[in-house]
Design a protein around this motif. Structure first.
Motif, PDB file in Angstrom:
ATOM      1  N   HIS A   7      10.583 -65.317-126.572  1.00 37.07           N
ATOM      2  CA  HIS A   7      11.712 -66.213-126.693  1.00 37.07           C
ATOM      3  C   HIS A   7      12.213 -66.219-128.134  1.00 37.07           C
ATOM      4  CE1 HIS A   7      11.022 -67.656-122.640  1.00 37.07           C
ATOM      5  NE2 HIS A   7       9.759 -67.797-122.955  1.00 37.07           N
ATOM      6  N   SER A  10      17.677 -68.255-131.366  1.00 38.33           N
ATOM      7  CA  SER A  10      19.094 -67.912-131.328  1.00 38.33           C
ATOM      8  C   SER A  10      19.617 -67.613-132.727  1.00 38.33           C
ATOM      9  CB  SER A  10      19.878 -69.074-130.700  1.00 38.33           C
ATOM     10  OG  SER A  10      21.260 -68.854-130.780  1.00 38.33           O
ATOM     11  N   VAL A 504      19.271 -67.228-113.920  1.00 35.53           N
ATOM     12  CA  VAL A 504      19.382 -67.529-115.344  1.00 35.53           C
ATOM     13  C   VAL A 504      20.631 -68.359-115.615  1.00 35.53           C
ATOM     14  CG1 VAL A 504      19.904 -66.456-117.564  1.00 35.53           C
ATOM     15  CG2 VAL A 504      17.995 -65.617-116.211  1.00 35.53           C
ATOM     16  N   THR A 507      20.021 -71.963-114.448  1.00 31.17           N
ATOM     17  CA  THR A 507      18.993 -72.771-115.119  1.00 31.17           C
ATOM     18  C   THR A 507      19.162 -72.846-116.629  1.00 31.17           C
ATOM     19  OG1 THR A 507      17.529 -70.835-115.208  1.00 31.17           O
ATOM     20  CG2 THR A 507      17.307 -72.319-113.317  1.00 31.17           C
ATOM     21  N   GLU A 508      19.778 -71.848-117.237  1.00 28.01           N
ATOM     22  CA  GLU A 508      19.875 -71.810-118.699  1.00 28.01           C
ATOM     23  C   GLU A 508      21.305 -71.945-119.194  1.00 28.01           C
ATOM     24  OE1 GLU A 508      17.876 -68.363-120.169  1.00 28.01           O
ATOM     25  OE2 GLU A 508      15.997 -68.804-119.115  1.00 28.01           O
ATOM     26  N   HIS A 509      22.223 -72.193-118.282  1.00 27.21           N
ATOM     27  CA  HIS A 509      23.622 -72.407-118.652  1.00 27.21           C
ATOM     28  C   HIS A 509      24.068 -73.765-118.126  1.00 27.21           C
ATOM     29  CE1 HIS A 509      24.952 -68.121-119.776  1.00 27.21           C
ATOM     30  NE2 HIS A 509      23.635 -68.097-119.640  1.00 27.21           N
ATOM     31  N   PRO A 515      26.203 -70.866-122.094  1.00 26.77           N
ATOM     32  CA  PRO A 515      24.751 -70.900-122.325  1.00 26.77           C
ATOM     33  C   PRO A 515      24.387 -72.039-123.256  1.00 26.77           C
ATOM     34  CG  PRO A 515      25.761 -69.150-123.598  1.00 26.77           C
ATOM     35  CD  PRO A 515      26.844 -69.718-122.728  1.00 26.77           C
ATOM     36  N   LYS A 516      23.161 -72.519-123.122  1.00 26.66           N
ATOM     37  CA  LYS A 516      22.686 -73.569-124.009  1.00 26.66           C
ATOM     38  C   LYS A 516      22.562 -73.026-125.428  1.00 26.66           C
ATOM     39  CE  LYS A 516      20.255 -75.820-120.199  1.00 26.66           C
ATOM     40  NZ  LYS A 516      18.952 -76.219-119.628  1.00 26.66           N
ATOM     41  N   ILE A 519      20.008 -70.282-126.573  1.00 31.88           N
ATOM     42  CA  ILE A 519      20.020 -68.975-125.935  1.00 31.88           C
ATOM     43  C   ILE A 519      20.686 -67.977-126.875  1.00 31.88           C
ATOM     44  CG2 ILE A 519      20.784 -67.637-123.950  1.00 31.88           C
ATOM     45  CD1 ILE A 519      18.719 -69.769-123.294  1.00 31.88           C
ATOM     46  N   THR A 555      15.168 -63.039-118.511  1.00 36.05           N
ATOM     47  CA  THR A 555      13.710 -63.161-118.426  1.00 36.05           C
ATOM     48  C   THR A 555      13.128 -62.114-117.486  1.00 36.05           C
ATOM     49  OG1 THR A 555      13.960 -65.546-118.761  1.00 36.05           O
ATOM     50  CG2 THR A 555      11.821 -64.766-117.971  1.00 36.05           C
TER      51      THR A 555
END
Length: 617
Positions: A7, A10, A504, A507-509, A515-516, A519, A555
């Motif tokens: 991970h 960013s 993705v 869950t991650e946007h 995107p968060k 990211i 991922t």
């Protein structure tokens, strides 16, 4: 050299992406900023040097003056003490490498090759050569005088690498390492590359010793990581230039073969040789193998049992990342200007030819050192397996008398799989999926086991696993993707990658598709011709004012990217829903469209900072 992480931050990734573009547009300004950062890293030592010069001048002036000025001697003494304290505080001591010392007396052929390579590429020679157990070759520098330099050069040669390569391929590897020291390929870039490695090794050493993380070490930790990010572009450039040193020494084809053979041999060692060797710990309490003695024959015979052409194609799909200065094999070969090809099997390896009769004794010495190093972990693994076998026997006896509960049955399946009893693991998972059809982990493990036996039924169980537990989506998709890709079903494999991308995004946007903040985003990596064609296509759309194309990681899919098309539309534009999959064949697979508006302003600002991401205008 930095290593990949699961991970990445960013800020780190996007900083490197911005600096890559900046280094192309303003190379002189970029180098000046890297130099300024390097000087900051040496600020303490430079200040200590100035204090010592000032103290010496005061002492000389006091001695030559009449009458004498004792106060000047006192000031000079104070300055000298301050300089000594600064040197002690700022002293950077890299970790001392370990290995078996090689000399001109016990390895004359090797040293003749080293001298020949160093002369050919215009590199300084090395002061010490150590034989190690790593599949690697490297030159490390230990500065004797800090910022002033006067380096002690140590060449590390991994015996497994020498056993995998012929002498000419090994010469190409040596030339690459000496290329990092050569003034022929950019003195400044070489200096920055060596500085990165010195500070990184010092940081690793202090992380092992200074567990309390003192204030100076906290500052060093932050500075080294920031300097690594800032100088990443130069370090990557130095890797390409070091490859050119290999070309100077051996030519393009031999350099290509050395890169390919190193990649394939590394995979065989990691996936087959070492796992098979370490499985002996399950039955024997003490490490008895002699891995380096056995490796000489095993590496030639073992690699011939595998489809190396498929392995090579798989290696060529990997993309260059931002956590290792080494480019991907594909990028290195493209920069080299030579197409990939499988080399012919070698007849005599470099270790046997260059180390001669001393090779057997060196192998025995390294094997004994390996056994001493691995003994504690070997014994721990042996105890773990023995305890697992006892527990598995108890669970089987229990299962023969009464039906197992869900936790007990799952524990039996996990233990059977971990201990290599795959038939028992399959039977346990089938029982679980029959009695508890909603239990996703059992479906996932059963799917994995069936696919490992080339049974298509595994796909059905992977599908059921991700339906019952969406958190397993990416790992199930990855297993199905690899299975289908190995069988040439690219369309089926791509459908599972798309499934992972959709997960993705979900869950991650955020709901608007952005995107968060944590990211990492990167500019697109389209070939120039494709990017130009896409730009012309966007120019013909009257509703598009601006467009960016970004990419991000997915991922469990390190070699693939998810692309985000950001569209700034005119006021009369047709509506574009977030997460819309574009049908445009000019775009790469799995590109998702996001319409820019007031809610996505932060995403637009991130895109504007990523040079090279804007497609239109």
């Amino acid at each position: 050299m930095t290593n990949p992480h699961n991970h990445p931050s960013s800020e780190y990734t996007e900083l490197i992406a911005r600096l890559e573009a900046e280094a192309i547009r303003h190379p002189t300004w970029y180098r000046a900023r890297v130099l300024a950062l390097a000087m900051i890293g040496h600020a303490g030592q430079l200040l200590a040097g100035l204090l010592l010069v000032a103290a010496a001048m005061l002492a000389i002036s006091a001695a030559l003056s009449y009458p004498l000025h004792p106060s000047w001697f006192i000031v000079a003494t104070v300055l000298s003490i301050l300089a000594a304290l600064l040197i002690m505080l700022c002293r950077i001591t890299p970790a001392t490498p370990r290995g078996e010392l090689l000399t001109r007396d016990n390895a004359p052929n090797l040293f003749r090759l080293i001298d020949k390579v160093a002369t050919k590429v215009g590199s300084p020679t090395v002061n010490q050569v150590l034989l190690t157990v790593d599949f690697n070759a490297a030159i490390i520098q230990q500065p004797r005088l800090g910022a002033v330099g006067w380096h002690h050069n140590i060449l590390l040669l991994g015996l497994p690498l020498m056993l995998a390569l012929s002498t000419r391929h090994f010469a190409a590897v040596l030339a690459h390492e000496f290329g990092h020291l050569s003034a022929q390929h950019g003195r400044f870039a070489c200096w920055v590359y060596r500085l990165r490695n010195t500070w990184q090794r010092a940081l690793e050493r202090h992380n092992l010793v200074d567990t309390q993380q003192s204030l100076p070490m906290q500052w060093l930790h932050r500075f080294v990581h920031y300097f690594n990010a800032y100088s990443f572009v130069l370090a990557r450039q130095n890797e390409y230039e070091a490859d050119q040193a290999s070309v100077t020494m051996c030519g393009k084809r031999v350099t290509m073969e050395a890169l390919v053979l190193s990649q394939l041999a590394s995979r065989w060692l990691e996936q087959h040789y070492w796992p098979a060797l370490l499985r002996n710990a399950e039955d024997t309490p003490e490490p008895t193998p002699s891995p380096h003695r056995a490796l000489e024959q095993a590496i030639t015979l073992g690699m011939q049992q595998h489809d190396l052409a498929t392995w090579l194609q798989s290696a060529l799909t990997h993309e260059t990342g931002h956590f290792d200065t080494h480019p991907s094999l594909r990028d290195r070969l493209e920069h080299l200007g030579h197409p990939p090809a499988l080399p012919e099997p070698i007849s005599i390896n470099a270790a046997r030819r260059l180390l001669g009769n001393d090779l057997d004794a060196l192998q025995d010495t390294l094997d004994e050192a390996w056994r001493q190093q691995i003994r504690s972990s070997w014994q721990a693994r042996h105890r773990q397996v023995q305890e697992g076998r006892r527990e598995l026997d108890e669970l089987q006896q229990e299962a023969n008398t009464v039906p197992l509960s869900l936790p007990r049955a799952w524990r039996l399946a996990e233990l059977a799989n971990a201990l290599g009893k795959h038939k028992l693991a399959i039977a346990s998972c089938e029982y679980l999926t029959r009695e508890h059809p909603e239990f996703a982990p059992a479906h996932q493990l059963l799917g994995q086991l069936w696919l490992s036996q080339n049974d298509h039924r595994g796909l059905d169980h992977l599908d059921q696993a991700l339906r019952h537990d969406p958190r397993l989506t990416t790992i199930c998709a990855r297993q199905a993707y690899c299975y289908l890709q190995d069988r040439g079903d690219d369309r089926g494999a791509e459908s599972y990658f798309r499934l992972a991308c959709e997960f993705v995004l979900a869950t991650e946007h955020r709901d608007d598709g952005t995107p968060k903040a944590d990211i990492p985003l990167l500019p697109h990596d389209l070939p120039p011709q494709q990017a130009d064609a896409l730009s012309r296509d966007l120019a013909n759309d009257p509703f598009v004012e601006q467009a960016w194309l970004l990419r991000r990681s997915v991922t469990d899919f390190p070699e693939r990217s998810l692309y985000l098309m950001l569209l700034q539309n005119t006021t009369q534009a047709r509506s574009v829903n977030p997460h819309t999959i574009t049908p445009n064949t000019l775009l790469p697979n799995q590109t998702f469209i996001i319409k820019l508006d007031n809610r996505t302003r932060a995403l637009k600002q991130r895109a504007e900072k990523l040079s090279g991401s804007q497609l239109f205008p």
